[in-house]
Each structure stands twice: as C-alpha cells, then as structure tokens.
Design a protein around this motif. Structure first.
Motif, PDB file in Angstrom:
ATOM      1  N   ASN A 267       1.359  -1.065   0.054  1.00  0.00           N
ATOM      2  CA  ASN A 267       0.239  -0.349  -0.125  1.00  0.00           C
ATOM      3  C   ASN A 267       0.787   1.380  -0.024  1.00  0.00           C
ATOM      4  O   ASN A 267       0.367   2.025   0.747  1.00  0.00           O
ATOM      5  CB  ASN A 267      -0.927  -0.070   1.360  1.00  0.00           C
TER       6      ASN A 267
ATOM      7  N   GLU B  66      -2.335   0.869 -10.071  1.00  0.00           N
ATOM      8  CA  GLU B  66      -3.598   0.900 -10.673  1.00  0.00           C
ATOM      9  C   GLU B  66      -3.791  -0.333  -9.558  1.00  0.00           C
ATOM     10  O   GLU B  66      -4.854  -0.309  -8.415  1.00  0.00           O
ATOM     11  CB  GLU B  66      -3.964   0.114 -11.327  1.00  0.00           C
ATOM     12  N   HIS B  67      -3.072  -1.331  -9.346  1.00  0.00           N
ATOM     13  CA  HIS B  67      -3.148  -1.616  -7.990  1.00  0.00           C
ATOM     14  C   HIS B  67      -3.601  -0.814  -6.421  1.00  0.00           C
ATOM     15  O   HIS B  67      -4.109  -1.144  -5.911  1.00  0.00           O
ATOM     16  CB  HIS B  67      -1.679  -2.411  -7.523  1.00  0.00           C
TER      17      HIS B  67
ATOM     18  N   GLN C  52      -4.340   2.094  -5.814  1.00  0.00           N
ATOM     19  CA  GLN C  52      -5.819   2.538  -5.886  1.00  0.00           C
ATOM     20  C   GLN C  52      -6.992   0.776  -5.359  1.00  0.00           C
ATOM     21  O   GLN C  52      -8.354   1.549  -5.086  1.00  0.00           O
ATOM     22  CB  GLN C  52      -6.453   3.253  -6.975  1.00  0.00           C
ATOM     23  N   THR C  53      -6.405  -0.555  -5.172  1.00  0.00           N
ATOM     24  CA  THR C  53      -7.718  -0.975  -5.258  1.00  0.00           C
ATOM     25  C   THR C  53      -6.889  -0.893  -3.070  1.00  0.00           C
ATOM     26  O   THR C  53      -8.537  -2.077  -2.183  1.00  0.00           O
ATOM     27  CB  THR C  53      -6.980  -2.249  -5.270  1.00  0.00           C
ATOM     28  N   ARG C  54      -6.049  -0.347  -2.481  1.00  0.00           N
ATOM     29  CA  ARG C  54      -6.058  -0.628  -1.094  1.00  0.00           C
ATOM     30  C   ARG C  54      -6.823   0.443  -0.683  1.00  0.00           C
ATOM     31  O   ARG C  54      -7.189   1.642  -0.989  1.00  0.00           O
ATOM     32  CB  ARG C  54      -4.856   0.057  -1.069  1.00  0.00           C
TER      33      ARG C  54
ATOM     34  N   THR D 206      -9.434   8.991  -5.265  1.00  0.00           N
ATOM     35  CA  THR D 206      -9.574   7.156  -4.860  1.00  0.00           C
ATOM     36  C   THR D 206      -9.149   7.498  -3.773  1.00  0.00           C
ATOM     37  O   THR D 206      -8.595   8.644  -2.753  1.00  0.00           O
ATOM     38  CB  THR D 206      -7.944   7.438  -5.809  1.00  0.00           C
ATOM     39  N   SER D 207      -8.197   6.223  -3.269  1.00  0.00           N
ATOM     40  CA  SER D 207      -7.436   5.892  -1.918  1.00  0.00           C
ATOM     41  C   SER D 207      -6.315   6.281  -1.374  1.00  0.00           C
ATOM     42  O   SER D 207      -5.971   5.277  -1.087  1.00  0.00           O
ATOM     43  CB  SER D 207      -7.297   5.030  -1.384  1.00  0.00           C
TER      44      SER D 207
END
Length: 254
Positions: A80, A124-125, A127-129, A173-174
């Motif tokens: 992350n 991209e990864h 943003q999934t966290r 985003t996160s």
C-alpha cells in the motif's frame, strides 16, 4: 500516511536515505521491500535484515520496472506504499555539450522517468487498497538551484510539480501523494557528501522524518527544519540571498 502497519516498496533503498528509511520503517512495524540494481548488495541486506524482502530493479530500465512490479505484487499483494527513492546527482558544465548532455539524459531518466514509470506500474494496484500512499522524493534544490547540478535541480523541480498535480488527480481515490523534501544529507549521492560537515547527518535526518510522519500523518510535504531555508526563500522574499548563500558555502553547495 500512518507510521506503522504498511507494506512499503522502496526502489533505490539499498543505501543512503533509502536504506535508512527502510530500517526505520521496519522497526516501526511495517513490512518493507527494498529494490536495487546491485544483487550482491541486496543479498547482504537480506542476510543482515531477514525481515526485509528484496527485489532486483533498475529504475532506468522500463522492462526491469515491469518485471520487478509483477514480482513485488505477487509476493506482497497487500502493498500500500510506494516510496520512489532512486536518484542520481552529477556535477555538470553546460558551457559545452560534452560537459553535460550524457549526464543530463541519465539524470532525467533516473530521477524523473524512473518515478513516472514506477507510479505507472503500481497506481492501479494502489487504488485497490483502502489506504495507500505514493511518496515522491524531491529536494531543497527543487526550490533553490545549486549551480553545479542543473539537471538534478530541474529533475527535482519536476518531481515537485508532478507530486502537486498527482495529488489533485488522485484526490478521488484512496491514494495519498506525499512529497519528501530532503536537504543535503550525508550520503554517497555526490563525492565527498558523506563527510561534508554542511550536510545533515543521516541518522538525524531519518529520525526527524519519522517524527514528522508520526505527528503529521496528513502532511503533503515532509520537510525537516534544515530544508526550509531552501524551500521558502521565494516566499520569504530572500530568494536571491538564499541562492547566493547556497552557491558560496561549498563547492557542492552543501
């Protein structure tokens, strides 16, 4: 960003500030993956610090970045935090092309294209966290130029504006974007810098950085006190004096 509980990838973390931050973050309960070009150095770090994972990566090589990113994410899908640490700094003479062109191209490739490609490989990864951070690394020289390192100054100024722009774009985003702004620190970045009395001791720098992360988790820039002389010259109205002082103090402006 939080001071603990992260999984952090630090390409360029095999020496200097990168390695010192890797060790400090590990001590505070983070899982750290260090990346670098020199396999022997990675092996030594892994032997000395088995809690730290390592991966070969050359941030000047797009293919190497792609391969390393796949390896890191396969082994650490919980990643992350990306800390884009790799960078080079070279004295240049811009009176003649042979005094700067090859160096300038290498500096821009490593210091600017490297972070851009790294972010492309991980954004991209991240943003999934649920809580992710991209940490860029600029310099006090992004704000006050050192005469002998034009390309380095320019590359770090570009990193600053890239960080500002990404923070705006990724606000939905996160992913947070945090800019680390070091002063001159006693590392092997330039010949003689490790013993330069005008440079900040590495341990002192990292201790202050960790304190700032802990006490200012929402900070957009991580600025130790020593860098503020360079960072805010224009805002204070003494920019010309800061430029003169920086370039008079030492042959490397340290």
């Amino acid at each position: 960003m939080d001071i603990t509980g992260n999984t952090v990838f630090i390409p360029g973390g095999t020496s200097g500030i990168g390695l010192a931050l890797a060790l400090a973050l590990t001590e505070r309960g983070n899982k750290v993956i260090v990346g670098g070009r020199r396999v022997a150095v990675l092996e030594r770090i892994a032997a000395d610090h088995p809690e730290i994972d390592t991966v070969p990566i050359d941030t000047a090589d797009p293919g190497s970045i792609e391969t390393a990113a796949k390896e890191v994410l396969a082994r650490h899908p919980e990643l992350n935090v990306l800390l884009t640490m790799a960078g080079i700094m070279t004295a240049e003479d811009w009176h003649r092309p042979e005094g700067f062109l090859a160096s300038a191209e290498a500096v821009v490739t490593t210091n600017l294209l490297g972070p851009i490609r790294l972010i492309a490989a991980f954004v991209e990864h991240l943003q999934t966290r649920p809580d992710a951070t991209i940490v860029t690394v600029s310099s006090g020289l992004a704000f006050t130029p050192l005469k002998v390192t034009p390309s380095y100054n320019a590359s770090k100024a570009a990193i600053h504006m890239l960080s500002e722009s990404l923070r705006l774009q990724l606000a939905d985003t996160s992913v947070k974007v945090v800019e680390l702004v070091p002063p001159s620190v006693r590392t092997p970045l330039m010949p003689g810098q490790e013993t330069n009395e005008h440079a900040m001791p590495l341990e002192e720098f990292v201790d202050e950085v960790m304190t700032l992360i802990e006490t200012q988790p929402d900070a957009k820039e991580i600025q130790v006190e020593r860098v503020k002389f360079l960072r805010y010259g224009e805002a204070r109205g003494d920019y010309d004096q800061v430029v003169a002082a920086l370039n008079h103090s030492d042959p490397h402006g340290k």
